[in-house]
Design an enzyme around this catalytic site. Structure first.
Site, PDB file in Angstrom:
ATOM      1  N   HIS A  46       0.814  -1.189   0.047  1.00 41.36           N
ATOM      2  CA  HIS A  46       0.110   0.084   0.094  1.00 41.36           C
ATOM      3  C   HIS A  46       0.927   1.082   0.114  1.00 41.36           C
ATOM      4  CE1 HIS A  46      -4.004  -1.480   0.187  1.00 41.36           C
ATOM      5  NE2 HIS A  46      -3.950  -2.291   0.959  1.00 41.36           N
TER       6      HIS A  46
ATOM      7  N   ASP B 265       0.120  -4.784   5.493  1.00 41.72           N
ATOM      8  CA  ASP B 265      -1.028  -5.627   5.049  1.00 41.72           C
ATOM      9  C   ASP B 265      -1.070  -5.662   3.776  1.00 41.72           C
ATOM     10  OD1 ASP B 265      -1.435  -2.743   4.905  1.00 41.72           O
ATOM     11  OD2 ASP B 265      -3.772  -3.292   4.699  1.00 41.72           O
ATOM     12  N   GLU B 266      -1.539  -6.738   3.165  1.00 44.92           N
ATOM     13  CA  GLU B 266      -1.812  -6.703   1.640  1.00 44.92           C
ATOM     14  C   GLU B 266      -0.722  -6.703   0.802  1.00 44.92           C
ATOM     15  OE1 GLU B 266      -5.330  -4.673   1.132  1.00 44.92           O
ATOM     16  OE2 GLU B 266      -6.670  -6.154   1.485  1.00 44.92           O
ATOM     17  N   VAL B 267       0.441  -7.140   1.028  1.00 46.25           N
ATOM     18  CA  VAL B 267       1.589  -6.968   0.286  1.00 46.25           C
ATOM     19  C   VAL B 267       1.389  -8.067  -0.977  1.00 46.25           C
ATOM     20  CG1 VAL B 267       4.024  -6.946   0.340  1.00 46.25           C
ATOM     21  CG2 VAL B 267       3.014  -6.545   2.558  1.00 46.25           C
TER      22      VAL B 267
END
Length: 463
Positions: free
Chosen positions: A45, A104-106
């Protein structure tokens, strides 16, 4: 929106907060006994930074600015520079006990030539260790927090061997109603063996659709209530239990996504969920307390002589967005909250109008418009409501400006109108233009109409 300076000045938005504004926010939070926990994205992100040419060399995938490469020393230097600027400004106004480092959400990891030979879990855990190491050297009393989703599938042995349990506290986020579907019991068992405590993260807005404009208060309340049950069940497994619950409120799904629910439209949802999370339950008495807090008419109010008191109107099953319940209350942002109902009605009307005009009826379809071939009587019938719909949308756009002027800057207001209202205005103007062209024609050729030239690429033979 942070006013980065120096080598990081290029990643600050043109309408970023000033340092003075941030200090004012922090002082106001302190005056109201609120503790601020900054969040700095340090892995995924990072689109807001990696989209810029000056930082393109830090990308894990050259074509995408989503995640940085953890194998570059310059990546860590960049992250530490961001953290330093954020921490220096925040500690100038208050004590900072926690720093959230994201992670998060790599989605893009282990893709470049430098990272490809390493297991993804190893890359992730090593990067977290490096970021935390830099943080604790400069800010030893600050406890780092991370989102948990990248840890859910990491084997317990790897987590223990990495020592991550001594470095960070996980914030377990699930925004749907079924918490265990996303974080099953065995994950909680794993987490409790690695970490002494954990945070939970629910949502009060921005979780059920990238383009939603008002929260579904019913679903968010249920999400928070389910979290309370899970925390009760799982807390004994952790040495120190749960550290707390965070009610998140997202305004974009990522840097490139459009705006979803704005905060003024989400105050009722926040109030309901916050009341439930802070009390541990939700019932009729608490709904009444929410009504009082948000300036809703009380049973003794003269306004209720003509209508039932607000407390008797709450029904999340039939009114999940709470338009009926909170539509006549007076809270910060209430004018915009009311406006979202007008938008809901207008969007439904325009959608039905366009469907009827261009698809269901047979006189203003794209075929009719392309060939400029229709019956004037039918065109007039189909567009009879067009002026009213156009006036309604124009009025809605102007009302949006009035409702948001004290809350958002011009850029946010303009983006929201362009996203939510402007497309329907353009669609109606296109219908108006097509109708005028059809009405201007006074004579028509004999059938059959000449085939569209572009159909030749599908094998249609032109006469």
């Amino acid at each position: 929106m942070f006013p980065f300076t120096g080598n990081l000045a290029d990643i600050a938005a043109h309408n970023a907060y000033s340092k003075e504004q941030i200090l004012d926010i922090l002082r106001s939070a302190k005056d109201n006994e609120l503790e601020v926990i900054p969040l700095v994205q340090t892995f995924g992100h990072l689109e807001f930074a990696l989209k810029r040419e000056a930082f393109i060399h830090l990308r894990e995938v050259p074509e995408s600015p989503q995640a940085l490469c953890p194998s570059l020393n310059r990546s860590l230097e960049f992250v530490e520079a961001m953290i330093d600027q954020v921490m220096e400004l925040h500690t100038a106004a208050s004590d900072v006990k926690f720093l959230h480092i994201g992670c998060d959400e790599v989605f893009q990891m282990g893709a470049c030539t430098r990272c490809r030979s390493h297991p993804r879990d190893t890359l992730f855990l090593q990067h977290v260790r490096s970021v935390v190491g830099g943080l604790t050297r400069r800010w030893p009393r600050v406890r780092p927090l991370i989102w948990d989703d990248m840890l859910r599938h990491v084997p317990q042995r790897d987590l223990l061997d990495s020592g991550i349990g001594q470095l960070v506290d996980p914030m377990v986020w699930v925004y749907a109603e079924d918490i265990y579907r996303f974080v099953p019991t065995h994950v909680w068992d794993k987490y409790s063996s690695v970490f002494s405590t954990a945070w939970s993260a629910s949502a009060f807005k921005g979780a059920f659709g990238e383009t939603e404009f008002v929260p579904n208060a019913k679903r968010h309340l249920e999400n928070n209530l389910r979290w309370l049950e899970v925390m009760t069940e799982e807390s004994p497994k952790f040495k120190k239990g749960f550290a707390g619950i965070v009610l998140t409120g997202w305004q974009r799904y990522d840097h490139f996504a459009v705006l979803c629910e704005l905060l003024p439209a989400a105050v009722p949802s926040l109030a309901l969920s916050l009341m439930a999370a802070s009390r541990g339950y939700f019932d009729a008495a608490l709904s009444e307390a929410v009504g009082v807090a948000l300036g809703c008419p009380s049973p003794s109010s003269p306004h209720t002589r003509l209508r039932p008191p607000i407390q008797s109107l709450i029904s999340l099953n039939t009114d999940p967005h709470m338009w009926n319940y909170f539509g006549r209350c007076f809270f910060p942002g209430n004018s915009f909250f009311k406006l979202t109902y007008r938008l809901h009605v207008a969007e439904a009307e325009v959608k039905e109008f366009l469907e009827q005009t261009t698809r269901q009826k047979g006189w203003m379809t794209p075929y009719n418009v392309r060939h400029n071939y229709s019956a004037p009587l039918r065109v007039n019938e189909l567009t009879a409501d067009l002026p009213r719909l156009q006036r309604g949308l124009s009025s809605l756009a102007r009302a949006t400006v009035d409702a948001l002027n004290d809350v958002c800057d011009t850029y946010t207001i303009a983006e929201w109108i362009e996203q939510r209202i402007y497309p329907d205005i353009i669609a109606l103007e296109k219908i108006q233009s097509s109708a005028q062209a059809l009405l201007n024609r006074k004579t028509w050729e004999r059938r059959p109409l000449h085939p569209l030239e572009d159909l030749k690429r599908f094998g249609v033979t032109m006469p």
